[in-house]
Enzyme design. Structure first.
Site, PDB file in Angstrom:
ATOM      1  N   GLU A   1      -3.530   7.648  -3.782  1.00  0.00           N
ATOM      2  CA  GLU A   1      -3.338   6.318  -3.211  1.00  0.00           C
ATOM      3  C   GLU A   1      -3.099   5.267  -4.289  1.00  0.00           C
ATOM      4  OE1 GLU A   1      -6.069   5.031   0.275  1.00  0.00           O
ATOM      5  OE2 GLU A   1      -6.766   3.906  -1.460  1.00  0.00           O
TER       6      GLU A   1
ATOM      7  N   TYR B   1       0.847  -1.192   0.000  1.00  0.00           N
ATOM      8  CA  TYR B   1       0.000   0.000   0.000  1.00  0.00           C
ATOM      9  C   TYR B   1       0.883   1.243   0.000  1.00  0.00           C
ATOM     10  CZ  TYR B   1      -3.089   3.697   1.639  1.00  0.00           C
ATOM     11  OH  TYR B   1      -3.785   4.869   1.749  1.00  0.00           O
TER      12      TYR B   1
END
Ligand code: GDP
Ligand code: MN
Length: 381
Positions: A189, A101
């Site tokens: 993101e 991530y």
């Protein structure tokens, strides 16, 4: 403002982040053609403003063009978190070795852009934060210097032991910061950031939220807006230059000034009611705005009473009164209305309203109490 994955991917690609190619389809036939063009296994991905598409069945692998067509036709009919899927992204499937991530958010506490990276990717970062917080590294960025090479490398090594992969990740994180800065984003993101069995580091998903206040000076980002993904009342309000946020209550509030709007909502709650919205018609005098505001409020079936709360400073209360008269002539009200106004041209406003069969109050408490009573049928008083 939210943008779609395929749009965020284009921005990320433009700063050099490695992302597999992809094309958008709005029909199953188009999806099949794109899959045929790419050849091999593709991923068909729902384009909606929501995370967790994978879990909801909105991200599926297709081994053949025919399968891509079949899957696209299912995904295109879906709703994910109540959002209709009108487009799918078709992209060649990558082989995945690991999922990490990488994200940047604006952190109110430190007043900075903060990186969050984790080798435990693919799932919601909130889940990682709750169950294994030590697997997340956070790094605030000094806006004067941007992300420094040594900081990017520290994050790279937090994600990967392999030097090549750590370097690749450091480069991607620096590029992500560039995209974040240049777009006026409040969030950028990549989840998952994957490694392939061959050792490449590649971004397979992209998400970006842009601060609405940045859009005025970034026409190219504003052009990415997808109105089909927004509440119709919020689209109307934006076009009429009104600040509007829909809420779940039944007292429709039309107020001038954000501070008075907040105070009005507090008072509605204090007297046992629930506001149906936040609506600030702003400081200017413009009967048209009142007409728009009333139309937006009355189109909400939850609204059981309407409360006008106007403090006339620059706003002329007679303009507001004229707006109310015009709007209710065009569209007669089906719910009771309570009007409180005070300040600039108050006497004229009261006269206009009374001549047209309305009553005007000057006391805010009295007006809010009355509106709550009318909305709840007297129960909350
Ligand atoms: P989200 O659920 O809305 O965040 O959508 P993602 O784009 O993150 O996709 C969800 C999951 O689908 C990812 O975590 C991957 O496990 C899987 N996925 C996405 N793209 C690919 C791909 O190219 N190849 C493979 N094998 N899996 C993928
Ligand atoms: Mn994702």
């Amino acid at each position: 403002m939210n943008i779609h994955e395929y749009q965020a991917k284009e921005i990320f690609r433009s700063v050099g982040i490695p992302i597999p190619p992809g094309e958008v389809a709005s029909t199953a036939e188009e999806a099949e053609q794109i899959a045929r063009k790419f050849g091999g296994t593709v991923v068909v991905k729902a384009q909606v403003h929501s995370g967790g598409r994978g879990k909801a069945g909105g991200v599926k692998l297709a081994k053949t063009p025919a399968e891509a067509r079949e899957i696209a036709s299912k995904i295109l009919g879906m709703r994910i978190k109540d959002l209709p899927v009108l487009k799918v992204l078709v992209t060649p499937a990558a082989d995945i070795a690991t999922e990490a991530y990488a994200g940047i958010i604006v952190d109110r506490a430190s007043k900075r852009a903060v990186f969050m990276v984790s080798p435990a990717g693919g799932i919601d970062i909130e889940e990682v934060a709750a169950s294994t917080p030590d697997k997340i590294m956070k790094l605030p960025v000094d806006p004067r210097y941007g992300v420094q090479p040594f900081e990017a490398m520290r994050m790279g090594f937090f994600l990967y032991d392999d030097v090549k992969q750590a370097r690749a990740a450091a480069k991607i994180l620096t590029q992500l910061y560039q995209a974040f800065q240049e777009s006026g984003a409040s969030l950028a993101e990549i989840n998952p950031l994957v490694t392939t069995p061959a050792g490449e580091v590649v971004a397979l998903d992209a998400k970006m939220v842009v601060d609405d206040n940045e859009l005025g000076r970034r026409a190219e980002i504003d052009a990415l807006r997808d109105e089909s993904a927004e509440a119709p009342s919020e689209v109307d309000a934006r076009k009429a230059n009104l600040t509007f946020i829909k809420l779940d209550g039944n007292v429709g509030c039309i107020v001038n000034g954000a501070g008075l709007a907040m105070a009005t909502m507090d008072l509605v709650k204090y007297y046992g009611g629930e506001p149906a919205n936040f609506l600030d018609i702003g400081g200017s005098s413009n009967p048209e705005k009142v007409v728009h505001a009333l139309r937006i409020i009355t189109s909400d079936p939850n609204v059981k009473a309407i409360l006008f709360n106007i403090f006339g400073g620059i706003t002329r209360t007679d303009d507001v009164a004229n707006g109310i008269v015009t709007a209710t002539r065009q569209n007669p009200l089906r719910v009771p209305i309570v009007i409180r106004l005070t300040g600039t041209n108050e006497e004229i406003a009261v006269k206009i309203l009374e001549e047209n069969g309305f009553t005007a109050l000057t006391d805010m408490d009295e007006a809010v109490q009355k509106a709550v009573q009318l909305a709840t049928g007297g129960k909350a008083a």
